[in-house]
Motif scaffolding. Structure first.
Motif, PDB file in Angstrom:
ATOM      1  N   LYS A  52     -73.940  18.207  62.692  1.00 33.86           N
ATOM      2  CA  LYS A  52     -73.412  16.844  62.801  1.00 33.86           C
ATOM      3  C   LYS A  52     -72.743  16.682  64.162  1.00 33.86           C
ATOM      4  N   LYS A  97     -70.237  16.279  67.052  1.00 34.46           N
ATOM      5  CA  LYS A  97     -68.824  16.674  67.178  1.00 34.46           C
ATOM      6  C   LYS A  97     -67.948  15.429  67.164  1.00 34.46           C
ATOM      7  N   SER A 132     -67.029  14.145  63.883  1.00 36.30           N
ATOM      8  CA  SER A 132     -65.903  14.912  63.322  1.00 36.30           C
ATOM      9  C   SER A 132     -64.579  14.392  63.869  1.00 36.30           C
ATOM     10  N   LYS A 154     -63.882  11.240  62.083  1.00 30.99           N
ATOM     11  CA  LYS A 154     -63.464  11.477  60.685  1.00 30.99           C
ATOM     12  C   LYS A 154     -61.997  11.902  60.597  1.00 30.99           C
ATOM     13  N   TYR A 211     -61.980  20.451  60.842  1.00 32.60           N
ATOM     14  CA  TYR A 211     -62.338  19.811  62.124  1.00 32.60           C
ATOM     15  C   TYR A 211     -62.857  20.871  63.105  1.00 32.60           C
ATOM     16  N   GLU A 215     -66.297  22.040  62.224  1.00 36.28           N
ATOM     17  CA  GLU A 215     -67.350  21.084  62.573  1.00 36.28           C
ATOM     18  C   GLU A 215     -67.609  21.012  64.080  1.00 36.28           C
ATOM     19  N   ILE A 216     -66.555  20.979  64.869  1.00 42.17           N
ATOM     20  CA  ILE A 216     -66.816  20.811  66.311  1.00 42.17           C
ATOM     21  C   ILE A 216     -67.344  22.098  66.960  1.00 42.17           C
TER      22      ILE A 216
END
Lengths: 264, 333
Positions: A2, A4, A7, A10, B120, B123-124
């Motif tokens: 997904k 960055k 994120s 979000k 977070y 995900e990143i």
């Protein structure tokens, strides 16, 4: 994987929800300023005994003022505030250590708040005005209005980013930002429709990016701007957004070398 | 994989800074000047090393950390971390480094629980769910954050927050971690937990650490010390070497008998007195003092009840080092 930046979107959305009551109050009190403007213009029409000024009736003016009031939710250069706060506190350091591009992330961080204002502020107010004032927009006008709102958001935030970058040198940009925001209101139709300005001044203003902040979307919604002019205006707005983006990129390339990330 | 995780050469970095004059009018007129935070510092850090960057406030430690993590751009000189230019390749390098800024620049979201920051980070950095789960389990255990990481960050103590900050900086398993004063104001158990985690990560994963600190206990885990002062490197070596170079003295503590008529000047002649109270005297002396005649002499009058001879601690060595620097600068002037 997904994105960055999704994120970033979000997590900042979630963080923002901690302040939901404050946001609701902000929205309510913000709309009071439109009410004040409406009262002022009712007085102007009443005491001048005019039924219309430059072809704008009191009811069109009222609709316009409420419309630009709700557009104003999105016409605040929030990115400039993010940059100032990050520079002043040195918290920019916390963003720069992550594998994300800071300017992109700064824009994305502002989107949740703007979306909330769009759906909880701008959209309902637009619908209410639309029904009460008995407006009629074609599908093309609605599409143009949405594009214009996006352009207004981009233009104000690209300008905000350029101003915010100054915080690297002068730390407190509140005064500048406040002055610039007032100038935007005055030059962009945030106080009254630009049509009411002298013709020459109006002509010059229409060549600048400012009308895209309030006057063009407000005028599209109320029908003050004829539908035939909208595609050309949208194209001009897009060019301005692109020009400001390029300036923002050049400015960031220059100033990012001077970040000190010390903080207070 | 380069053996030199960090290779910095002749790094110079200046900042524009401001100074206010005296009084109200002085606050209206401020002078700006360029302050050189680093004046040609060279250093390197090897794989799996733990290096402590020490120095007083304003010595350039934090600036060096920010240069190595790509936040700042050097005026001149070069910095390479994992073979990359930190400023030019910042986002790429960020995948392989971890940075902790103490409590000054937090990474945790203030209004959310640390868990949200961890997600977070997952995900990143594109960490797989499996790796994330096992790493989080490991960090929860070693840092003892199991009971706190689901609570809102603003409700955590500083120690709890710092342990979670540490976890958020480590989750992507960086090859090198920069820690800028990670334990300022942090309680002892949390400090110990962080130190233990640093040693464990180095042992299990070969992680390299560069830390700045004023807390002497933190330094004890370092393999090497780099001492900075006013933007220059003064020392680069092992702790023992620092002690040898700057700690060539012993601490002699004398406890006198109650009611004894003590001839303080006589004892003071043994070394430099640093503390004197009723019935007690602390001196900095040559470590070989116990072999000297003078030492034997002091016991003759029977005033001494007890004595203790010890090596100076790291904090004493650093303090005397700073004093020595200051006095040599004064004499240069």
């Amino acid at each position: 994987m997904k994105s960055k930046y999704f994120s970033v979107f979000k997590v900042f959305s979630k963080n923002l929800m901690a302040y939901r009551a404050e946001i609701a109050l902000d929205a309510v009190f913000y709309m009071l300023s439109s009410l004040v403007m409406v009262v002022v213009w009712i007085a102007v029409y009443h005491f001048s005994d005019l039924t219309s000024i430059s072809g704008i009736t009191i009811s069109s003016m009222t609709v316009y003022l409420f419309a630009i009031g709700s557009i104003g939710f999105l016409s605040w250069p929030g990115v400039a505030n993010v940059l100032e706060s990050d520079m002043r506190s040195g918290e920019i350091a916390s963003s720069l250590i992550r594998p994300i591009k800071y300017p992109y992330a700064t824009f994305v961080r502002e989107i949740p708040e703007n979306l909330i204002f769009s759906f909880a502020g701008t959209l309902p107010i637009f619908i209410i005005i639309y029904i009460i004032a008995g407006l009629h927009l074609t599908a093309m006008q609605v599409v143009m209005l949405i594009i214009e709102m996006v352009l207004a958001y981009l233009i104000i935030n690209f300008i905000g980013f350029i101003i915010g970058s100054l915080a690297i040198y002068i730390t407190d940009i509140y005064g500048i930002l406040s002055g610039v925001t007032w100038a935007f209101s005055l030059l962009g139709g945030g106080i009254m429709p630009l049509l009411l300005y002298p013709k020459l001044f109006y002509g010059i203003l229409m060549l600048t990016p400012f009308p895209f902040l309030y006057y063009v979307p407000g005028g599209t919604f109320t029908g003050i701007i004829p539908a035939a002019q909208l595609p050309g205006l949208v194209a001009e707005g897009a060019i301005w957004a692109l020009v400001l983006l390029l300036i923002a990129v050049v400015v960031w390339k220059r100033v990012s070398r001077d970040i000190n990330a010390v903080g207070v | 994989m380069p053996n030199n995780m960090v290779d910095a050469r002749d790094v110079v970095k200046s900042f524009r800074t401001y100074e206010n004059g005296r009084g109200f009018l002085g606050s209206l007129r401020r002078k700006s000047f360029m302050k050189k935070a680093l004046k040609g510092v060279s250093l390197n850090v090897k794989e799996s090393e733990i290096v402590a960057l020490l120095g007083r406030n304003g010595s350039g430690k934090s600036t060096m950390i920010k240069l190595m993590s790509g936040i700042l751009y050097p005026d001149s000189g070069s910095v390479k971390v994992l073979g990359m230019d930190p400023w030019k390749e910042r986002t790429e390098l960020a995948r392989s480094i971890g940075v902790i800024f103490g409590s000054t620049h937090p990474q945790l979201f203030w209004d959310l629980p640390p868990l949200d920051t961890f997600i977070y980070v997952r995900e990143i950095y594109g960490i797989s769910q499996r790796d994330y789960d096992s790493r989080l389990a490991y960090l929860k255990r070693i840092l003892n954050i199991d009971k706190v990481y689901r609570r809102q960050t603003r409700q955590l103590s500083l120690g709890e927050r710092m342990k979670c900050e540490f976890a958020a900086s480590i989750l992507h398993m960086p090859k090198i971690v920069f820690m800028d004063e990670p334990t300022v104001g942090v309680d002892l158990p949390s400090r110990i937990a962080i130190s233990r985690a640093v040693l464990d990560l180095r042992e299990k994963f070969g992680t390299t650490f560069v830390l700045t600190t004023h807390v002497v206990d933190d330094i004890t885990i370092a393999d090497r010390i780099i001492l900075l002062d006013k933007g220059r490197k003064l020392f680069d070596g092992k702790q023992e070497e620092l002690k040898r170079r700057f700690g060539k003295y012993a601490i002699l503590e004398l406890y006198f008998k109650p009611g004894a008529n003590v001839d303080y000047p006589k004892y003071g002649a043994l070394g430099k007195v640093f503390s004197k109270k009723d019935g007690y005297m602390g001196l900095k002396v040559n470590p070989d003092i116990t072999k000297s005649e003078a030492f034997a002499e002091i016991f003759k009058d029977g005033s001494i009840e007890d004595y203790r001879l010890s090596e100076p601690g790291l904090s004493s060595i650093l303090e005397s080092t700073y004093r020595r620097i200051d006095s040599s600068k004064r004499s240069e002037k």
